[in-house]
Write a protein that holds these residues in place. Structure first.
Motif, PDB file in Angstrom:
ATOM      1  N   ALA A  39      -0.746   0.658   9.262  1.00 25.88           N
ATOM      2  CA  ALA A  39      -1.516   0.555   8.617  1.00 25.88           C
ATOM      3  C   ALA A  39      -1.009   0.441   6.700  1.00 25.88           C
ATOM      4  CB  ALA A  39      -0.259   2.347   8.062  1.00 25.88           C
ATOM      5  N   PHE A  40      -2.269   0.702   6.375  1.00 26.85           N
ATOM      6  CA  PHE A  40      -1.962   0.173   5.069  1.00 26.85           C
ATOM      7  C   PHE A  40      -2.365   0.877   3.097  1.00 26.85           C
ATOM      8  CE2 PHE A  40      -5.468  -3.427   6.227  1.00 26.85           C
ATOM      9  CZ  PHE A  40      -5.108  -4.566   5.115  1.00 26.85           C
ATOM     10  N   SER A  41      -1.242   1.582   3.069  1.00 29.61           N
ATOM     11  CA  SER A  41      -1.193   1.846   1.028  1.00 29.61           C
ATOM     12  C   SER A  41      -2.657   2.055   1.320  1.00 29.61           C
ATOM     13  CB  SER A  41       0.211   1.065   0.723  1.00 29.61           C
ATOM     14  OG  SER A  41      -0.447  -0.195   0.203  1.00 29.61           O
ATOM     15  N   PRO A  42      -2.495   3.511   0.326  1.00 32.94           N
ATOM     16  CA  PRO A  42      -3.773   3.452  -0.658  1.00 32.94           C
ATOM     17  C   PRO A  42      -3.139   2.763  -1.219  1.00 32.94           C
ATOM     18  CG  PRO A  42      -1.780   5.395   0.084  1.00 32.94           C
ATOM     19  CD  PRO A  42      -1.174   4.107   0.000  1.00 32.94           C
ATOM     20  N   ASP A  43      -3.206   2.383  -2.190  1.00 28.14           N
ATOM     21  CA  ASP A  43      -2.904   1.314  -3.115  1.00 28.14           C
ATOM     22  C   ASP A  43      -3.667  -0.258  -2.387  1.00 28.14           C
ATOM     23  OD1 ASP A  43      -0.947   0.059  -2.384  1.00 28.14           O
ATOM     24  OD2 ASP A  43      -0.163   0.241  -4.424  1.00 28.14           O
ATOM     25  N   GLY A  44      -4.039  -0.754  -0.867  1.00 29.65           N
ATOM     26  CA  GLY A  44      -3.472  -1.640  -0.322  1.00 29.65           C
ATOM     27  C   GLY A  44      -2.992  -3.148  -0.768  1.00 29.65           C
ATOM     28  N   LYS A  45      -1.644  -2.538  -1.112  1.00 23.60           N
ATOM     29  CA  LYS A  45      -0.513  -3.393  -1.277  1.00 23.60           C
ATOM     30  C   LYS A  45       0.372  -4.031  -0.497  1.00 23.60           C
ATOM     31  CE  LYS A  45      -0.247  -2.781  -6.665  1.00 23.60           C
ATOM     32  NZ  LYS A  45       0.606  -2.327  -7.341  1.00 23.60           N
ATOM     33  N   TYR A  46       0.374  -2.789   0.131  1.00 20.73           N
ATOM     34  CA  TYR A  46       1.404  -2.973   1.734  1.00 20.73           C
ATOM     35  C   TYR A  46       0.885  -2.488   2.545  1.00 20.73           C
ATOM     36  CZ  TYR A  46       4.565  -2.618  -2.070  1.00 20.73           C
ATOM     37  OH  TYR A  46       5.211  -3.078  -3.329  1.00 20.73           O
ATOM     38  N   ILE A  47       1.750  -3.214   4.212  1.00 22.73           N
ATOM     39  CA  ILE A  47       0.804  -2.547   5.289  1.00 22.73           C
ATOM     40  C   ILE A  47       1.872  -2.638   5.824  1.00 22.73           C
ATOM     41  CG2 ILE A  47       0.088  -4.127   7.741  1.00 22.73           C
ATOM     42  CD1 ILE A  47      -1.751  -5.509   6.335  1.00 22.73           C
ATOM     43  N   ALA A  48       2.398  -1.067   6.922  1.00 20.21           N
ATOM     44  CA  ALA A  48       3.481  -0.767   7.216  1.00 20.21           C
ATOM     45  C   ALA A  48       2.951  -0.985   8.823  1.00 20.21           C
ATOM     46  CB  ALA A  48       3.613   0.651   7.287  1.00 20.21           C
TER      47      ALA A  48
END
Length: 183
Positions: free
Chosen positions: A108-117
């Motif tokens: 999953a991408f974080s809402p701001d696109g900075k991270y991937i879980a």
């Protein structure tokens, strides 16, 4: 979202050659990404059903696919224990995230696109910097494999669902377990 002058792939077997494990709509709703047991990710145009592009590089089943909120990237998680980040417009592999000890079931991408879980059958959730591939932190606490991960709309939390029949809520900034939902 524009994918340049992408030409649809045309060959005898356009579709997946094995079961489809995951699908995701692009944020604008024009495309669907699919991940399959055939080790491939495919990009389809919704309005025509045309296959736009195939992303190849995984060495095992693709269990999960998701789009970044800007629609420019697809992340995929696989039985090969990796997460791959793909550029949608070119089909190029941007980077591979390595660190799980078992198959990756969910990304999953974080809402701001900075991270991937990523959630894995190694019982962990990992948080990665999308732009560098750097592992930020590992969340541990499930007794069995993690089947699903998602970010809260504000990006402050990650929820994870596991084969252990629990949902855990984690604070992204600290890695702290906030709550366990059981029942």
């Amino acid at each position: 979202m524009t994918y340049g002058e992408a030409k649809p792939e045309i060959y005898v077997q356009m579709g997946h050659k094995d079961s489809v494990k995951s699908i995701a709509f692009s944020p604008d709703g024009k495309y669907i990404a699919s991940g399959s047991s055939d080790e491939k990710v495919k990009l389809w145009e919704v309005s025509t059903g045309i296959l736009v592009r195939t992303f190849e590089g995984h060495k095992d089943e693709v269990h999960s696919v998701c789009f970044s909120l800007d629609g420019n990237y697809i992340a995929s998680g696989s039985g090969d224990k990796t997460i791959k980040l793909w550029e949608v417009s070119t089909g190029e592999l941007v980077r591979t995230f390595v660190g799980h000890e078992d198959r990756v079931e969910s990304v999953a991408f974080s809402p701001d696109g900075k991270y991937i879980a990523s959630g894995s059958w190694d019982r962990t959730i990992k948080l990665w910097e999308a732009s560098t591939g750097k592992l930020v932190r590992t969340f541990e606490g499930h007794k069995y494999g993690v089947n699903s991960v998602c970010f809260s709309p504000d990006g402050k939390y990650i929820a994870s669902g596991s084969k252990d029949r629990t949902i855990k809520l984690w604070e992204v900034s600290t890695g702290k377990l906030v709550r366990t939902f059981e029942g």
